[in-house]
Design an enzyme around this catalytic site. Sequence first.
Site, PDB file in Angstrom:
ATOM      1  N   ILE A  12       0.841  -1.206   0.000  1.00 55.77           N
ATOM      2  CA  ILE A  12       0.000   0.000   0.000  1.00 55.77           C
ATOM      3  C   ILE A  12       0.868   1.246   0.000  1.00 55.77           C
ATOM      4  O   ILE A  12       0.600   2.219  -0.720  1.00 55.77           O
ATOM      5  CB  ILE A  12      -0.959   0.014   1.208  1.00 55.77           C
ATOM      6  CG1 ILE A  12      -1.851  -1.225   1.206  1.00 55.77           C
ATOM      7  CG2 ILE A  12      -1.821   1.283   1.184  1.00 55.77           C
ATOM      8  CD1 ILE A  12      -2.745  -1.338   2.438  1.00 55.77           C
ATOM      9  N   ASP A  31      11.577   2.458   5.506  1.00 60.01           N
ATOM     10  CA  ASP A  31      11.107   1.075   5.466  1.00 60.01           C
ATOM     11  C   ASP A  31      12.285   0.172   5.829  1.00 60.01           C
ATOM     12  O   ASP A  31      13.389   0.380   5.333  1.00 60.01           O
ATOM     13  CB  ASP A  31      10.584   0.724   4.067  1.00 60.01           C
ATOM     14  CG  ASP A  31       9.659  -0.484   4.065  1.00 60.01           C
ATOM     15  OD1 ASP A  31      10.086  -1.557   4.548  1.00 60.01           O
ATOM     16  OD2 ASP A  31       8.519  -0.362   3.588  1.00 60.01           O
ATOM     17  N   GLY A  36       8.327  -5.108   3.067  1.00 67.19           N
ATOM     18  CA  GLY A  36       8.369  -4.292   1.858  1.00 67.19           C
ATOM     19  C   GLY A  36       9.483  -4.737   0.936  1.00 67.19           C
ATOM     20  O   GLY A  36      10.255  -5.645   1.248  1.00 67.19           O
ATOM     21  N   THR A  99       6.702  -4.210  17.038  1.00 68.78           N
ATOM     22  CA  THR A  99       6.652  -3.376  15.834  1.00 68.78           C
ATOM     23  C   THR A  99       5.403  -2.511  15.828  1.00 68.78           C
ATOM     24  O   THR A  99       5.459  -1.302  15.572  1.00 68.78           O
ATOM     25  CB  THR A  99       6.688  -4.248  14.574  1.00 68.78           C
ATOM     26  OG1 THR A  99       7.944  -4.941  14.524  1.00 68.78           O
ATOM     27  CG2 THR A  99       6.541  -3.398  13.310  1.00 68.78           C
ATOM     28  N   ALA A 121      -2.668   3.859  10.016  1.00 63.00           N
ATOM     29  CA  ALA A 121      -3.361   2.784   9.305  1.00 63.00           C
ATOM     30  C   ALA A 121      -3.636   1.639  10.267  1.00 63.00           C
ATOM     31  O   ALA A 121      -2.715   0.942  10.703  1.00 63.00           O
ATOM     32  CB  ALA A 121      -2.511   2.308   8.130  1.00 63.00           C
ATOM     33  N   TYR A 153      -2.479  -9.451  16.998  1.00 57.29           N
ATOM     34  CA  TYR A 153      -2.397  -8.412  15.963  1.00 57.29           C
ATOM     35  C   TYR A 153      -3.545  -7.426  16.119  1.00 57.29           C
ATOM     36  O   TYR A 153      -3.347  -6.209  16.143  1.00 57.29           O
ATOM     37  CB  TYR A 153      -2.425  -9.051  14.577  1.00 57.29           C
ATOM     38  CG  TYR A 153      -2.447  -8.056  13.447  1.00 57.29           C
ATOM     39  CD1 TYR A 153      -1.351  -7.238  13.198  1.00 57.29           C
ATOM     40  CD2 TYR A 153      -3.565  -7.933  12.617  1.00 57.29           C
ATOM     41  CE1 TYR A 153      -1.362  -6.323  12.155  1.00 57.29           C
ATOM     42  CE2 TYR A 153      -3.583  -7.033  11.573  1.00 57.29           C
ATOM     43  CZ  TYR A 153      -2.474  -6.233  11.342  1.00 57.29           C
ATOM     44  OH  TYR A 153      -2.494  -5.320  10.322  1.00 57.29           O
ATOM     45  N   LYS A 157      -3.187  -3.424  17.217  1.00 59.68           N
ATOM     46  CA  LYS A 157      -3.666  -2.328  16.365  1.00 59.68           C
ATOM     47  C   LYS A 157      -4.741  -1.515  17.089  1.00 59.68           C
ATOM     48  O   LYS A 157      -4.826  -0.291  16.914  1.00 59.68           O
ATOM     49  CB  LYS A 157      -4.199  -2.877  15.039  1.00 59.68           C
ATOM     50  CG  LYS A 157      -3.154  -3.573  14.189  1.00 59.68           C
ATOM     51  CD  LYS A 157      -1.985  -2.669  13.814  1.00 59.68           C
ATOM     52  CE  LYS A 157      -2.319  -1.706  12.705  1.00 59.68           C
ATOM     53  NZ  LYS A 157      -1.137  -0.919  12.275  1.00 59.68           N
TER      54      LYS A 157
END
Length: 324
Positions: A12, A31, A36, A99, A121, A153, A157
């Site tokens: 994205i 990054d 990625g 992370t 995000a 996860y 988030k």
Amino acid sequence: MRVLITGGAGFIGSHLAESHLERGDDVYIIDDLSTGSMDNIRFLQDNPAYKNRIFVHINTILNHDMMLELTGICDVVYHMAAAVGVQTILDKPLESIVTNIQGTEKILEMCNKFKKRVLIASTSEVYGKHLHAPLVETDNIIYGPSSKFRWSYAASKLMDEFTALAHHRTNGLEVVITRLFNTVGPRQTGAYGMVIPRFVTQALKNEPITVFGDGTQTRTFTYVKDVVSALMKLMASEKATGQVTNVGGIEEISILDLARKIIDMTGSTSTIQLIPYDEAFGKDFEDMQRRVPSTEKLERLTGFAPDKSLDFILSQVIAYIKSK
């Protein structure tokens, strides 16, 4: 405008970088290439029109000095960097939590220091085990037990969202939070459990398409360029400040029917193979049976809602994977 994109070499993030460069902005990317790839952005670096407007840093967002410099330079920040994919979460649970939580804390700390508008995000996974549809931003959160690491996860988030909203309410930081629903399109890899590129790759090789569970679980899929448009419009909307907003697609389909559709569209001779969840992912996995978004809030805030059909999305992914 100078734009910082964490995770900008990701699927994205690279599309977001491309759109901002096309608009004439300077783009700064950080990054660590854990998920990625330079292949996603090399064509942007090689484009003479963008040569002096794209700045790529291969580093971690936990690098204090690097983030201090980049956040200070830029006008707005898109925080796209995160642990990605079910397989990553199950294989590296502690690294994924660090992370997601510490990375977002660092971004928010820097943005608060310089008072920079920031988009966080998030993910549709934060909704958890709901069966109703559509999911709206004010729905309750329903998770399984902590022994099922699949939920780490979603919980991490959700903690990112709480932290961002706390910065907004306590410090007046301009934050925008987006819950993304199954973004797909060119440049996405099936390496981290992403279902459409995995199915398409299997179909093009005429290999069995491996469907986890019984295939009755349903999803909607959002074209990546629609997602990028939504993110940019939310970033530009003052009404979106301090808000959590869904960004998702329009067609609900079962994973079994998705496999059948991909076989049909590719002309494949693949068969469908059902694999139990515990065999595919182990004991730490639970699935969400249904994940369908309401995009009414997105449309109310920006005047935009994703509208690409599933057939269009699949045709784009099929063409991309064929080209590779």
